[in-house]
Design a protein around this motif. Structure first.
Motif, PDB file in Angstrom:
ATOM      1  N   SER A  39       0.822  -1.212   0.000  1.00  0.00           N
ATOM      2  CA  SER A  39       0.000   0.000   0.000  1.00  0.00           C
ATOM      3  C   SER A  39       0.854   1.260   0.000  1.00  0.00           C
ATOM      4  O   SER A  39       0.508   2.247  -0.656  1.00  0.00           O
ATOM      5  CB  SER A  39      -0.947  -0.002   1.197  1.00  0.00           C
ATOM      6  N   ARG A  40       1.971   1.256   0.721  1.00  0.00           N
ATOM      7  CA  ARG A  40       2.865   2.423   0.713  1.00  0.00           C
ATOM      8  C   ARG A  40       3.435   2.662  -0.679  1.00  0.00           C
ATOM      9  O   ARG A  40       3.505   3.794  -1.155  1.00  0.00           O
ATOM     10  CB  ARG A  40       3.998   2.246   1.727  1.00  0.00           C
ATOM     11  N   HIS A  41       3.838   1.583  -1.344  1.00  0.00           N
ATOM     12  CA  HIS A  41       4.377   1.727  -2.704  1.00  0.00           C
ATOM     13  C   HIS A  41       3.298   2.208  -3.668  1.00  0.00           C
ATOM     14  O   HIS A  41       3.554   3.058  -4.528  1.00  0.00           O
ATOM     15  CB  HIS A  41       4.978   0.408  -3.191  1.00  0.00           C
ATOM     16  N   LEU A  42       2.091   1.683  -3.517  1.00  0.00           N
ATOM     17  CA  LEU A  42       0.994   2.116  -4.385  1.00  0.00           C
ATOM     18  C   LEU A  42       0.636   3.579  -4.127  1.00  0.00           C
ATOM     19  O   LEU A  42       0.325   4.316  -5.064  1.00  0.00           O
ATOM     20  CB  LEU A  42      -0.223   1.209  -4.200  1.00  0.00           C
ATOM     21  N   ALA A  43       0.691   4.012  -2.882  1.00  0.00           N
ATOM     22  CA  ALA A  43       0.432   5.423  -2.563  1.00  0.00           C
ATOM     23  C   ALA A  43       1.477   6.312  -3.233  1.00  0.00           C
ATOM     24  O   ALA A  43       1.148   7.382  -3.764  1.00  0.00           O
ATOM     25  CB  ALA A  43       0.426   5.635  -1.053  1.00  0.00           C
ATOM     26  N   TYR A  44       2.714   5.874  -3.238  1.00  0.00           N
ATOM     27  CA  TYR A  44       3.778   6.634  -3.901  1.00  0.00           C
ATOM     28  C   TYR A  44       3.486   6.726  -5.398  1.00  0.00           C
ATOM     29  O   TYR A  44       3.599   7.795  -6.003  1.00  0.00           O
ATOM     30  CB  TYR A  44       5.130   5.949  -3.658  1.00  0.00           C
ATOM     31  N   LEU A  45       3.083   5.618  -5.984  1.00  0.00           N
ATOM     32  CA  LEU A  45       2.762   5.608  -7.418  1.00  0.00           C
ATOM     33  C   LEU A  45       1.545   6.477  -7.725  1.00  0.00           C
ATOM     34  O   LEU A  45       1.486   7.114  -8.779  1.00  0.00           O
ATOM     35  CB  LEU A  45       2.546   4.172  -7.905  1.00  0.00           C
ATOM     36  N   ARG A  46       0.599   6.539  -6.813  1.00  0.00           N
ATOM     37  CA  ARG A  46      -0.563   7.428  -6.997  1.00  0.00           C
ATOM     38  C   ARG A  46      -0.132   8.880  -6.962  1.00  0.00           C
ATOM     39  O   ARG A  46      -0.587   9.688  -7.777  1.00  0.00           O
ATOM     40  CB  ARG A  46      -1.617   7.176  -5.918  1.00  0.00           C
ATOM     41  N   ARG A  47       0.741   9.231  -6.013  1.00  0.00           N
ATOM     42  CA  ARG A  47       1.201  10.622  -5.905  1.00  0.00           C
ATOM     43  C   ARG A  47       1.954  11.071  -7.151  1.00  0.00           C
ATOM     44  O   ARG A  47       1.912  12.246  -7.502  1.00  0.00           O
ATOM     45  CB  ARG A  47       2.081  10.797  -4.667  1.00  0.00           C
ATOM     46  N   THR A  48       2.633  10.157  -7.801  1.00  0.00           N
ATOM     47  CA  THR A  48       3.363  10.520  -9.021  1.00  0.00           C
ATOM     48  C   THR A  48       2.462  10.531 -10.244  1.00  0.00           C
ATOM     49  O   THR A  48       2.895  10.929 -11.321  1.00  0.00           O
ATOM     50  CB  THR A  48       4.538   9.554  -9.280  1.00  0.00           C
ATOM     51  N   GLY A  49       1.218  10.083 -10.103  1.00  0.00           N
ATOM     52  CA  GLY A  49       0.280  10.076 -11.213  1.00  0.00           C
ATOM     53  C   GLY A  49       0.412   8.873 -12.130  1.00  0.00           C
ATOM     54  O   GLY A  49      -0.165   8.846 -13.212  1.00  0.00           O
ATOM     55  N   LEU A  50       1.132   7.843 -11.683  1.00  0.00           N
ATOM     56  CA  LEU A  50       1.310   6.653 -12.509  1.00  0.00           C
ATOM     57  C   LEU A  50       0.181   5.649 -12.361  1.00  0.00           C
ATOM     58  O   LEU A  50      -0.074   4.869 -13.272  1.00  0.00           O
ATOM     59  CB  LEU A  50       2.652   5.982 -12.205  1.00  0.00           C
ATOM     60  N   VAL A  51      -0.486   5.642 -11.207  1.00  0.00           N
ATOM     61  CA  VAL A  51      -1.614   4.730 -11.011  1.00  0.00           C
ATOM     62  C   VAL A  51      -2.793   5.498 -10.423  1.00  0.00           C
ATOM     63  O   VAL A  51      -2.634   6.558  -9.816  1.00  0.00           O
ATOM     64  CB  VAL A  51      -1.271   3.517 -10.109  1.00  0.00           C
ATOM     65  N   VAL A  52      -3.968   4.930 -10.610  1.00  0.00           N
ATOM     66  CA  VAL A  52      -5.187   5.458  -9.998  1.00  0.00           C
ATOM     67  C   VAL A  52      -5.845   4.316  -9.233  1.00  0.00           C
ATOM     68  O   VAL A  52      -5.626   3.146  -9.532  1.00  0.00           O
ATOM     69  CB  VAL A  52      -6.152   6.057 -11.042  1.00  0.00           C
ATOM     70  N   ALA A  53      -6.645   4.700  -8.243  1.00  0.00           N
ATOM     71  CA  ALA A  53      -7.271   3.698  -7.377  1.00  0.00           C
ATOM     72  C   ALA A  53      -8.778   3.887  -7.349  1.00  0.00           C
ATOM     73  O   ALA A  53      -9.287   4.980  -7.583  1.00  0.00           O
ATOM     74  CB  ALA A  53      -6.707   3.800  -5.969  1.00  0.00           C
ATOM     75  N   ARG A  54      -9.433   2.776  -7.056  1.00  0.00           N
ATOM     76  CA  ARG A  54     -10.888   2.773  -6.896  1.00  0.00           C
ATOM     77  C   ARG A  54     -11.198   1.853  -5.722  1.00  0.00           C
ATOM     78  O   ARG A  54     -10.712   0.735  -5.649  1.00  0.00           O
ATOM     79  CB  ARG A  54     -11.536   2.238  -8.186  1.00  0.00           C
ATOM     80  N   LYS A  55     -11.995   2.356  -4.801  1.00  0.00           N
ATOM     81  CA  LYS A  55     -12.363   1.551  -3.639  1.00  0.00           C
ATOM     82  C   LYS A  55     -13.669   0.823  -3.916  1.00  0.00           C
ATOM     83  O   LYS A  55     -14.618   1.389  -4.452  1.00  0.00           O
ATOM     84  CB  LYS A  55     -12.508   2.434  -2.403  1.00  0.00           C
ATOM     85  N   GLU A  56     -13.683  -0.453  -3.540  1.00  0.00           N
ATOM     86  CA  GLU A  56     -14.895  -1.260  -3.655  1.00  0.00           C
ATOM     87  C   GLU A  56     -15.032  -2.051  -2.366  1.00  0.00           C
ATOM     88  O   GLU A  56     -14.281  -3.003  -2.133  1.00  0.00           O
ATOM     89  CB  GLU A  56     -14.808  -2.205  -4.855  1.00  0.00           C
ATOM     90  N   GLY A  57     -15.966  -1.645  -1.534  1.00  0.00           N
ATOM     91  CA  GLY A  57     -16.097  -2.285  -0.231  1.00  0.00           C
ATOM     92  C   GLY A  57     -14.858  -2.027   0.600  1.00  0.00           C
ATOM     93  O   GLY A  57     -14.434  -0.891   0.774  1.00  0.00           O
ATOM     94  N   LEU A  58     -14.259  -3.089   1.082  1.00  0.00           N
ATOM     95  CA  LEU A  58     -13.045  -2.971   1.883  1.00  0.00           C
ATOM     96  C   LEU A  58     -11.779  -2.974   1.044  1.00  0.00           C
ATOM     97  O   LEU A  58     -10.689  -2.774   1.569  1.00  0.00           O
ATOM     98  CB  LEU A  58     -12.978  -4.129   2.888  1.00  0.00           C
TER      99      LEU A  58
END
Length: 110
Positions: A39-58
């Motif tokens: 999750s920390r690595h994915l958050a870093y990738l989100r901040r750089t604009g390389l990935v986007v996230a979508r929440k579904e339930g948990l």
């Protein structure tokens, strides 16, 4: 963006996300590392604009972001052409495909 590409785990995540939107549970399962680290690595990738996230339930589902600039587009192209020769990345992609094919959605992120 170069810093995002400079970490082995983030490269592995980016490569796996080439296959499309993926639940964090599958990324954790393939990488075999603790969920908070992924999750920390994915958050870093989100901040750089390389990935986007979508929440579904948990569960959070991640995918590669659409290229916003030519530079961004070039980096995404590098994932496709340059990383094909890296055995670990190919193994990750195969393990992710196998995991997605065998997974019971109700047991994980359904």
């Amino acid at each position: 963006m170069f810093r995002a590409f400079s970490d082995r785990t983030r490269l592995r995540l980016l490569n796996m996300l080439r296959s499309g939107e993926t639940c964090v549970c599958d990324l954790v399962g393939v990488l075999d590392v603790p969920q908070p680290k992924v999750s920390r690595h994915l958050a870093y990738l989100r901040r750089t604009g390389l990935v986007v996230a979508r929440k579904e339930g948990l569960w959070m589902h991640y995918r590669l972001a659409l290229a916003a600039t030519e530079f961004h587009k070039s980096l995404l192209n590098c994932l496709s052409c340059c990383f094909g020769a890296v055995p670990e990345l190919a193994e990750d992609a195969a393990a992710l495909a196998k995991r997605k094919a065998a997974k019971c959605l109700a047991a994980c992120c359904g």
